[in-house]
Design an enzyme around this catalytic site. Structure first.
Site, PDB file in Angstrom:
ATOM      1  N   SER A  71       0.871  -1.161   0.000  1.00 17.12           N
ATOM      2  CA  SER A  71       0.000   0.000   0.000  1.00 17.12           C
ATOM      3  C   SER A  71       0.908   1.211   0.000  1.00 17.12           C
ATOM      4  CB  SER A  71      -0.886  -0.017   1.246  1.00 17.12           C
ATOM      5  OG  SER A  71      -1.438   1.250   1.478  1.00 17.12           O
ATOM      6  N   LYS A 112       1.709  -2.200   5.624  1.00 12.59           N
ATOM      7  CA  LYS A 112       0.717  -3.239   5.345  1.00 12.59           C
ATOM      8  C   LYS A 112       1.229  -4.271   4.351  1.00 12.59           C
ATOM      9  CE  LYS A 112      -3.607  -2.753   5.305  1.00 12.59           C
ATOM     10  NZ  LYS A 112      -4.964  -2.488   4.833  1.00 12.59           N
ATOM     11  N   ARG A 139     -39.753 -25.325 -25.322  1.00 12.59           N
ATOM     12  CA  ARG A 139     -38.706 -24.287 -25.157  1.00 12.59           C
ATOM     13  C   ARG A 139     -39.237 -23.252 -24.175  1.00 12.59           C
ATOM     14  NH1 ARG A 139     -37.001 -23.194 -30.119  1.00 12.59           N
ATOM     15  NH2 ARG A 139     -36.065 -25.220 -29.655  1.00 12.59           N
TER      16      ARG A 139
END
Lengths: 460, 460, 460, 460
Positions: free
Chosen positions: C282, C288, C321
């Site tokens: 970061s 981090k 269908r």
């Protein structure tokens, strides 16, 4: 408006109900409550028709007098529902028998089974939302108490479960509180304005009530204190879907603090634990303090989204009565109220007894030896050294500090480029988490004010 | 291998159970069945440990002898489950009390609550699949009977609910049959090979069983006739998810014929109606013949996909026991078995009593006066006149015929470009629906053969 | 059997694709891949019909030669699909134009749009499962590597996120491995045996192919290396549902280790971190180390269950269908393959680069000063002192130790009732986590053996 | 408040977009729209900070001037998003490069990636709701036109797809209209009051904005015309969940008329068909008039509930940023807007061009030869003959009439018990469907009034 009938009957707990069906909502959505709600609709219909002059008041009261759930055999009604496709047909038969005499011929007059079940569903919701909203309000109030008590309690803010920046436990709990309050607003509004009486007869035309249909519809809404729709909503399931949506949102608002509590209570984090006496212990593992209430709240909340989808996936009701989509609502509707109500009740217990360890929070803030404030160092140095230089300097310092040699402060001071601008005291101040909280206090104040401005939980 | 205990207890029907909880699956997933399954696991555990020499056979039998669901108070266990977070803890306490003496100390030895509930879930599934598979097999056999009886019964093939081409009711019913058979295969395989015993102790290591853990695990699997997994699956929910997937697929296989029956039974179509005596009538609307069984089958099946999602959304169990995701399985697991089992039971009733009106089918084929065969006219003329010319000719003729003036055959013959190649008899043959069925008969034969090749429903 | 055509075209990444559409599956389910699959079906149909003598080999090859996705304008086909309700109709028009000459008249002969799309879906699945299964296999192999490397690495077993008992990281990773292997088995089996060619013509009767229908169906299956169904499955969606179920189960098998990694990587736990170079940093928060791969794997896996429900909720196809349920499959089918494939690809990256901190694991085991072994003390003392006395003694000791005064060992030795039976060395041994692992090692061995026994990932 | 930037870029249609991505919503939720929304947030942030004195107006305008989506390479951003876990980080890098000079250092100041994406999501929703609400309003207006035109058009009311009682097409269309209006109200309210700006910085404290955080938050809300929340909602997903709930409800309101149209357009019912020129034809089946718009509306609507569940299942965001649950919102959020918007657009086309065959409706009413009025005969005779006698008489007469011998009127008159009370003219009047419509006309009037009272669709 006469008060809704009530019942003193109660349903025994099921095997998993201790965990999955908690709080007032358990009784409020049980079979006895459903049956009573159906009977309340039949009673109100008779009275509404008496007001319209279709039957006498005496006959109406004879019908209403027989509308006590305790007098009927749920298992027998359940069994006979198979042949007709819903429980109202055997119920009307049993009710007519119980009423007897001339009044019996007026039971259920002009209504179709769906009128009774849909209106009963609205009554069940209206009643179940009372304990549910009380539990949400209590959980929110418990959050507010935590906000006030821990307005200045420092803790690590964590993103992707990594420590990122300092925050306060007050701000975190304020998020829980506002999340719960937001969902209370939605549910309270729906309870007041979004629950409609249903009356349409077999095809929505009120045909068998002749010219009186609309009048009876209006009276019925008054009798039951539900809203009167312009036309029957038998195939327009907005009321169900909006309630489902609001309950799904409420489940999320409960799940969030429950998840946070479970994470904060981890052995390695240890910042909170549940304080409910006699709960969460493990006979074989005496060291454990399981956050039973948060776990159970999470488990209950987690079941909500699929139930919301189940109800929303059942909205394409064919023509004037759905061939399956209507019946498919009954159980998810009940389960959704139950599981969200249970989640709210568990969260109330969880937050109402939450034990907060502020010193452990502080210790965790300090765990990284100042690295939690790296952003602040960068922000401070960037105007002086430029973005790129700062970024490289801080990153290198952070890596050196995490590698474990020296505290971040020492590493910073040791860098000549930094030492040229910041003395040890500057650095110490920069790395003080209490000084890097931005608008935290103002935000907390706004949150508390919003909570105070919200009307209370008294919803009956 | 000793036979699993069984119980003569039965649960009363709930208010909506006549519609939503039908067939043998209702009892098989009820609280009594769950409690008995938990007790069966405790009994089998004691015996498995006796075989491993951990306790005496006498003590094991003393424990097993107390494992009768009828002797326990479900409501009390449900109530006490709240404090510990699951019903096993109060159950073990009650069981120990009931056993008494030296054997009491061996109750639940080495197991954790999740071992009991997970293994009980497998037993509940194994037992509930018996009626469920029987109902699916009976529904499929009923389809096969329809296939054979209506192999040559002409009907309109419909796409997007518009008549498209002729087909036979035999081929349609063959689609139902194979859909059900396909799902039976999957569920039968899972029942035989996909249900695993669970035993891991508190963290999956079998620590409190010392060196005997794996031996006991093997014996336990034998005692309960469940498969033995390589390691405990407490946090690997594949067994649950695969069962959920197969049940969701089964729900779809039931929903398809249910939907078709509802559509074929429409007043304006009228090709089938349900023949169950005493069902589907409406006291106020005597002309109606509601397809109650198909409607209820559809309603039950429709609830399955969300329950599948609920279970599959609960698979990320944290570490060695989930903080909520496990508890969140209990109700959807039970509900999924119940709703799919009920759907199968309703479909069995629906198809087993289906009344087919072959003459109405033929009348509907003729409704468009030959237009149903327009494709065939095009196919025949294209090699002669070329694609574009043919397309225009046939389209114009079709439009003229639908506009209502003259039958399609006459319009075709009246077109000189067509009359140059086809005489009235040619056109009559072209428009004969019985001559435009392609491979229908061969397909039906293949389908029947596949059905015959499938092992029967005997799953106990 | 001719090899399937392939395309060298590639689709540009979307804004969120870096996170949500990762690995080989992104291209494999993109529009170009879908278009190529549709064209592959048209080419194979022409060849199958040539084998049946319906057209010449030259015409078939003329058609096949025009079946290159890169030659067609996807946006134009997408636009024109609106008028006809699906993209096949404009595609067939464009293909016929491209083929030209006599062969043009044979394009799409005997097929309906659904035949092309359904069969193309099977091809898309078959091709997308190649990278998906490779990624699952690589993730499982990475787990196996972790198992072997950390077979004896002690760590805390955690239930409800509370430390409960010692376990090893090897056993935990073995659970990941077997979870992935289980799901690979299911998907591999489906890829081999569960993907069927679809050919039925407008109503499933193969009418416009006259007597050749079944022959063409068989050839088509061979050409495409898909299975041949007894009859067309246009309205029996088992293949779709089973694939959906298996993919949903796979998502859960990926979500479990992803969740564990995120939890283990928490700042306060610190037992693992992702080692992918250049990822997870970061810029503003240099301290981090975000577990990006695990977070992204979790995010992708989490979207699967609802997509499974979407597909399973679309199985009641009407008549020959469906009027919507078929079209409603297209996007969830594609999204489900994409999101599960992406999840698998992320997990492969996560586990393949996972950095394990064994000393931090051990430090966490010791965090509670022996309390993690409380169960063992109880188990040891119970036969000597009886259940109740032992329970009280150990619980009191545990409470005293957690309250923070003295280490658990000291407290235990300090209790005369205990000291009468256990010396300091006995207690030290009892509290040694490495001596309370039960069957861990044997379980790990079984798990590794099961992994080795599984056929590899080579699925092409 | 400056107008939001807009873009003249447009995205090419995907292969299935003709069916699944229709109307203005397609562009409004595309990657270009998302990118522009993110850039609008960056521009507004710069301006908000300029107003707070953090940067100069010139720098802010330099940033804003670079915020044109067309200038950026979506594929490159998408690719680079993988390393950081979201597309904002590469976007900010590219934007800073584009801005250059001193202003570049102020790009994204004080914000975190989630601030940008969450606020952009609100902008995307706000913009996508414009065409979505217009389409819903147009579909509702088309319904209103049908209501007025067919106020007295008799048709069969159908329950469980069986003819039950007469109704009017006006009342049926009124139900469609009110269903759509109800959902418009909810969505309009949310668009106005429920879309919040997000700004919290890395942990929700606005730390890097020092004391200015709250001021900037307020300005940002003004700049973007979004609501200002008391505190950041990064982990309180109510806004997302409420929007999801309202969209799910809207999908149901669309699905209902779509389903009805498909059913009414059946060959055997033939009461409506879609009149869109050039749509719904089948080249091989020229007689078909496929209700493409209704089918597509149903297909799009059907996908919504699972997407709602996906979003609601992602609400338990951990701590200050979720480890996956946030990323898991991106695609379902976009897909939900797209599929509901497409459904609304299809329904608008369907209802705006709907051709109603009143004579066929009347013919279907008469199909049962008066039996549709059986309830009315019962209601009339019951006071005279008593419930039981009447019930038996009418049921027998109904059975005789359905068996096909004689018309219901004749059978009734032929029964002496009935003939004693009702002459042929009485019976004829009783069986006149136009005289058994109860409150239909008054209900229609109320519905139209409610529609007229609703504010129009102008939502910009």
């Amino acid at each position: 408006v006469r008060p809704s009938s009530s019942t003193s009957e109660s349903s025994p707990l099921g095997l998993f109900d201790g965990v999955l069906a908690r709080g007032g909502v358990r009784e409020a959505v049980g079979d006895i409550a459903w049956l009573q709600a159906m009977l309340d609709v039949e009673a109100a219909l008779a009275r509404a028709e008496a007001r319209a002059g279709i039957l006498t008041d005496e006959d109406a009261e004879a019908i209403a007098g027989a509308c006590r759930a305790g007098d009927y055999d749920i298992a027998a009604i359940g069994r006979d529902a198979a042949a007709s496709g819903n429980p109202v047909i055997p119920l009307v038969r049993a009710l007519s028998d119980a009423v007897g005499g001339s009044a019996a011929g007026h039971v259920h007059h002009g209504a179709t089974s769906q009128d009774i079940i849909d209106t009963a569903a609205m009554l069940v919701a209206k009643r179940a939302l009372v304990p549910l909203l009380e539990d949400l309000a209590a959980a929110s109030d418990a959050s507010a108490t935590l906000v006030e008590a821990h307005r200045h309690t420092l803790m690590a803010g964590r993103t992707l479960l990594q420590q990122a920046l300092p925050t306060t436990f007050g701000l975190k709990a304020a998020g829980w509180m506002l999340g719960l309050d937001g969902t209370r607003e939605g549910l309270t509004g729906l309870r007041r304005d979004g629950l409609y009486v249903q009356l349409g007869g077999a095809a929505g035309t009120l045909a068998s009530l002749g010219a009186d249909g609309i009048v009876v519809l209006g009276h019925l809404a008054e009798e039951l204190d539900l809203r009167e729709p312009p036309i029957a909503w038998h195939t327009d399931r907005k009321s169900i879907a909006e309630l489902a949506g609001a309950l799904g949102s409420a489940a999320g608002a409960v799940a969030k603090p429950a998840r946070d509590v479970v994470l904060l209570a981890q052995t390695e984090v240890g910042e909170v634990h549940e304080g409910t006496p006699g709960s969460g212990g493990s006979s074989t593992l005496p060291q454990k303090q399981n956050p039973i209430a948060a776990v159970s709240a999470a488990a209950c909340a987690q079941q909500a989204p699929a139930l919301v989808a189940s109800l929303m996936g059942s909205m394409a009701h064919e023509h004037e009565r759905a061939a399956g989509a209507w019946h498919a609502e009954w159980r998810p509707f009940t389960e959704l109220l139950r599981t969200v109500g249970s989640a709210a009740s568990w969260l109330r217990e969880c937050l109402g007894n939450l034990q907060v360890d502020a010193s452990r929070m502080r210790a965790n803030v300090d765990l990284m030896g100042g690295l939690l404030l790296a952003e602040r160092v960068t922000t401070t140095l960037t105007p002086i050294l430029g973005r790129l230089v700062t970024h490289d300097l801080v990153e290198r310092a952070a890596q050196e500090a995490s590698a474990g040699g020296r505290p971040f402060a020492q590493v910073l001071i040791g860098a000549p480029e930094i030492a040229a601008h910041l003395g040890p005291q500057d650095v110490a101040q920069l790395l003080d988490p209490a000084r890097y909280l931005g608008s935290t206090d103002a935000l907390v104040e706004r949150a508390l004010q919003a909570h105070r401005d919200l009307p209370g939980a008294s919803v009956t």
